[in-house]
Write a protein that holds these residues in place. Structure first.
Motif, PDB file in Angstrom:
ATOM      1  N   PRO A 128     -11.866  40.556  -5.504  1.00 39.57           N
ATOM      2  CA  PRO A 128     -10.478  40.500  -5.981  1.00 39.57           C
ATOM      3  C   PRO A 128     -10.360  39.841  -7.351  1.00 39.57           C
ATOM      4  CG  PRO A 128     -10.798  39.044  -4.100  1.00 39.57           C
ATOM      5  CD  PRO A 128     -12.074  39.785  -4.303  1.00 39.57           C
ATOM      6  N   HIS A 129      -9.327  40.242  -8.073  1.00 38.24           N
ATOM      7  CA  HIS A 129      -9.048  39.679  -9.388  1.00 38.24           C
ATOM      8  C   HIS A 129      -8.136  38.469  -9.245  1.00 38.24           C
ATOM      9  CE1 HIS A 129     -10.159  43.317 -12.072  1.00 38.24           C
ATOM     10  NE2 HIS A 129     -11.023  43.142 -11.093  1.00 38.24           N
ATOM     11  N   ILE A 130      -8.240  37.573 -10.197  1.00 34.59           N
ATOM     12  CA  ILE A 130      -7.459  36.339 -10.178  1.00 34.59           C
ATOM     13  C   ILE A 130      -6.509  36.339 -11.363  1.00 34.59           C
ATOM     14  CG2 ILE A 130      -7.580  33.838 -10.372  1.00 34.59           C
ATOM     15  CD1 ILE A 130     -10.296  33.978  -9.044  1.00 34.59           C
ATOM     16  N   GLN A 131      -5.262  36.012 -11.092  1.00 35.92           N
ATOM     17  CA  GLN A 131      -4.256  35.851 -12.147  1.00 35.92           C
ATOM     18  C   GLN A 131      -4.146  34.362 -12.478  1.00 35.92           C
ATOM     19  OE1 GLN A 131      -2.537  37.870 -13.953  1.00 35.92           O
ATOM     20  NE2 GLN A 131      -2.250  39.772 -12.855  1.00 35.92           N
ATOM     21  N   LEU A 132      -4.213  34.038 -13.749  1.00 40.56           N
ATOM     22  CA  LEU A 132      -4.038  32.661 -14.197  1.00 40.56           C
ATOM     23  C   LEU A 132      -2.663  32.529 -14.832  1.00 40.56           C
ATOM     24  CD1 LEU A 132      -7.530  32.029 -15.820  1.00 40.56           C
ATOM     25  CD2 LEU A 132      -6.750  31.318 -13.577  1.00 40.56           C
ATOM     26  N   PRO A 133      -1.712  31.926 -14.131  1.00 38.40           N
ATOM     27  CA  PRO A 133      -0.354  31.846 -14.679  1.00 38.40           C
ATOM     28  C   PRO A 133      -0.255  30.953 -15.914  1.00 38.40           C
ATOM     29  CG  PRO A 133      -0.504  30.655 -12.602  1.00 38.40           C
ATOM     30  CD  PRO A 133      -1.817  31.337 -12.810  1.00 38.40           C
ATOM     31  N   ILE A 134      -1.232  30.113 -16.139  1.00 30.57           N
ATOM     32  CA  ILE A 134      -1.207  29.189 -17.282  1.00 30.57           C
ATOM     33  C   ILE A 134      -1.267  29.952 -18.596  1.00 30.57           C
ATOM     34  CG2 ILE A 134      -2.457  27.295 -18.397  1.00 30.57           C
ATOM     35  CD1 ILE A 134      -3.515  26.602 -15.577  1.00 30.57           C
ATOM     36  N   ILE A 135      -2.038  31.034 -18.648  1.00 32.52           N
ATOM     37  CA  ILE A 135      -2.246  31.723 -19.922  1.00 32.52           C
ATOM     38  C   ILE A 135      -1.439  33.004 -20.068  1.00 32.52           C
ATOM     39  CG2 ILE A 135      -4.548  30.762 -20.241  1.00 32.52           C
ATOM     40  CD1 ILE A 135      -5.665  33.416 -19.284  1.00 32.52           C
ATOM     41  N   GLU A 136      -0.526  33.264 -19.153  1.00 31.07           N
ATOM     42  CA  GLU A 136       0.264  34.491 -19.251  1.00 31.07           C
ATOM     43  C   GLU A 136       1.134  34.538 -20.501  1.00 31.07           C
ATOM     44  OE1 GLU A 136       2.437  34.860 -15.619  1.00 31.07           O
ATOM     45  OE2 GLU A 136       0.805  35.917 -14.636  1.00 31.07           O
ATOM     46  N   ASN A 137       1.520  33.386 -21.034  1.00 34.58           N
ATOM     47  CA  ASN A 137       2.391  33.351 -22.203  1.00 34.58           C
ATOM     48  C   ASN A 137       1.638  33.576 -23.513  1.00 34.58           C
ATOM     49  OD1 ASN A 137       4.573  32.861 -20.537  1.00 34.58           O
ATOM     50  ND2 ASN A 137       4.305  30.645 -20.674  1.00 34.58           N
ATOM     51  N   VAL A 138       0.331  33.357 -23.523  1.00 37.80           N
ATOM     52  CA  VAL A 138      -0.484  33.592 -24.716  1.00 37.80           C
ATOM     53  C   VAL A 138      -1.016  35.025 -24.615  1.00 37.80           C
ATOM     54  CG1 VAL A 138      -2.436  32.795 -26.089  1.00 37.80           C
ATOM     55  CG2 VAL A 138      -1.121  31.158 -24.724  1.00 37.80           C
ATOM     56  N   LYS A 139      -0.445  35.921 -25.413  1.00 34.21           N
ATOM     57  CA  LYS A 139      -0.674  37.359 -25.247  1.00 34.21           C
ATOM     58  C   LYS A 139      -2.150  37.751 -25.366  1.00 34.21           C
ATOM     59  CE  LYS A 139       1.032  41.448 -24.679  1.00 34.21           C
ATOM     60  NZ  LYS A 139       1.423  41.851 -23.349  1.00 34.21           N
ATOM     61  N   ILE A 140      -2.845  37.254 -26.369  1.00 31.91           N
ATOM     62  CA  ILE A 140      -4.240  37.665 -26.568  1.00 31.91           C
ATOM     63  C   ILE A 140      -5.129  37.148 -25.439  1.00 31.91           C
ATOM     64  CG2 ILE A 140      -4.882  35.742 -28.071  1.00 31.91           C
ATOM     65  CD1 ILE A 140      -6.045  39.346 -28.535  1.00 31.91           C
ATOM     66  N   LEU A 141      -4.905  35.911 -24.984  1.00 33.82           N
ATOM     67  CA  LEU A 141      -5.680  35.387 -23.854  1.00 33.82           C
ATOM     68  C   LEU A 141      -5.326  36.119 -22.566  1.00 33.82           C
ATOM     69  CD1 LEU A 141      -5.730  31.538 -24.463  1.00 33.82           C
ATOM     70  CD2 LEU A 141      -7.569  33.185 -24.783  1.00 33.82           C
ATOM     71  N   ASP A 142      -4.063  36.479 -22.431  1.00 32.43           N
ATOM     72  CA  ASP A 142      -3.641  37.218 -21.256  1.00 32.43           C
ATOM     73  C   ASP A 142      -4.351  38.573 -21.199  1.00 32.43           C
ATOM     74  OD1 ASP A 142      -2.123  37.630 -18.913  1.00 32.43           O
ATOM     75  OD2 ASP A 142      -0.707  38.866 -20.054  1.00 32.43           O
ATOM     76  N   LEU A 143      -4.506  39.221 -22.346  1.00 30.62           N
ATOM     77  CA  LEU A 143      -5.192  40.515 -22.389  1.00 30.62           C
ATOM     78  C   LEU A 143      -6.691  40.374 -22.174  1.00 30.62           C
ATOM     79  CD1 LEU A 143      -3.404  42.263 -25.362  1.00 30.62           C
ATOM     80  CD2 LEU A 143      -3.260  42.874 -22.952  1.00 30.62           C
ATOM     81  N   LEU A 144      -7.277  39.315 -22.727  1.00 32.26           N
ATOM     82  CA  LEU A 144      -8.733  39.178 -22.680  1.00 32.26           C
ATOM     83  C   LEU A 144      -9.255  38.622 -21.364  1.00 32.26           C
ATOM     84  CD1 LEU A 144      -9.593  37.916 -26.255  1.00 32.26           C
ATOM     85  CD2 LEU A 144     -10.189  40.102 -25.244  1.00 32.26           C
ATOM     86  N   ILE A 145      -8.652  37.553 -20.869  1.00 28.63           N
ATOM     87  CA  ILE A 145      -9.290  36.874 -19.733  1.00 28.63           C
ATOM     88  C   ILE A 145      -8.423  36.754 -18.492  1.00 28.63           C
ATOM     89  CG2 ILE A 145     -10.836  35.560 -21.216  1.00 28.63           C
ATOM     90  CD1 ILE A 145      -9.089  33.132 -20.761  1.00 28.63           C
ATOM     91  N   ASN A 146      -7.194  37.213 -18.510  1.00 29.89           N
ATOM     92  CA  ASN A 146      -6.394  37.140 -17.301  1.00 29.89           C
ATOM     93  C   ASN A 146      -6.626  38.377 -16.447  1.00 29.89           C
ATOM     94  OD1 ASN A 146      -4.733  35.771 -15.594  1.00 29.89           O
ATOM     95  ND2 ASN A 146      -2.851  36.199 -16.706  1.00 29.89           N
TER      96      ASN A 146
END
Length: 179
Positions: A128-146
């Motif tokens: 399963p994949h994991i969502q990290l709510p901490i980085i959802e607001n940082v668009k590039i990090l959200d795309l790369l590692i969320n």
């Protein structure tokens, strides 16, 4: 008009490089020990096949990951036997490992699953994949590692553990001394 920025591409970078990173970490241990191992592609190939095999028959992603580890361990034992005990050339053994993994996975894929090429089935469980709510607001990090697999996050942690282990721990020092 085509879109230049493809968010699916950026989200796939971490997913596709995780197996390469894990193999490179294993290769770094070999390198530090003075063993030249270019058979890492074979380790990845047989590990991937064993993961599909274990996940399909056990209906569990954890069992699939565990069988992938055993697939890599099997090839490691073969490499160690022919290089360390029988004093074979590591480059020749690595090439043989790659050919063995390719042939073995192709043969087993055809004989077990009756397919040639790609095997895809709904019974194969994925980690399963994991969502990290901490980085959802940082668009590039959200795309790369969320929304990545636990293996991605684990591989990042292993990089730092390996650095500490090889540089500061006594076993890491022993590995460097041997090499």
């Amino acid at each position: 008009m085509t879109e230049i920025f493809d968010p699916e591409f950026f989200s796939s970078i971490a997913r596709l490089t995780t197996p390469i990173l894990l193999a490179a970490l294993g290769g770094s241990i070999c390198h530090r020990a003075g063993i030249f191992n270019i058979g890492l592609e074979g380790f990845i190939l047989l590990g991937a096949f064993m993961a599909v095999l274990g996940s399909f028959f056990a209906n569990s992603a954890f069992v699939g990951a565990l069988t992938a580890v055993f697939g890599g361990l099997f090839l490691s034992i073969i490499f160690a036997e022919f290089h360390l005990r029988r004093k074979g050339d590591p480059i020749v053994i690595s090439i043989a490992i790659n050919i063995l993994a390719l042939g073995l996975s192709t043969y087993l894929l055809r004989s077990i699953f009756k397919v040639s090429g790609v095997f895809s089935h709904s019974e194969i469980k994925k980690i399963p994949h994991i969502q990290l709510p901490i980085i959802e607001n940082v668009k590039i990090l959200d795309l790369l590692i969320n929304d990545q697999s636990i293996l991605f996050y684990l591989s990042i942690v292993i990089v730092f553990i390996m650095h500490y282990f090889l540089k500061y721990h006594k076993f890491g020092l022993w590995i460097r001394v041997v090499g």
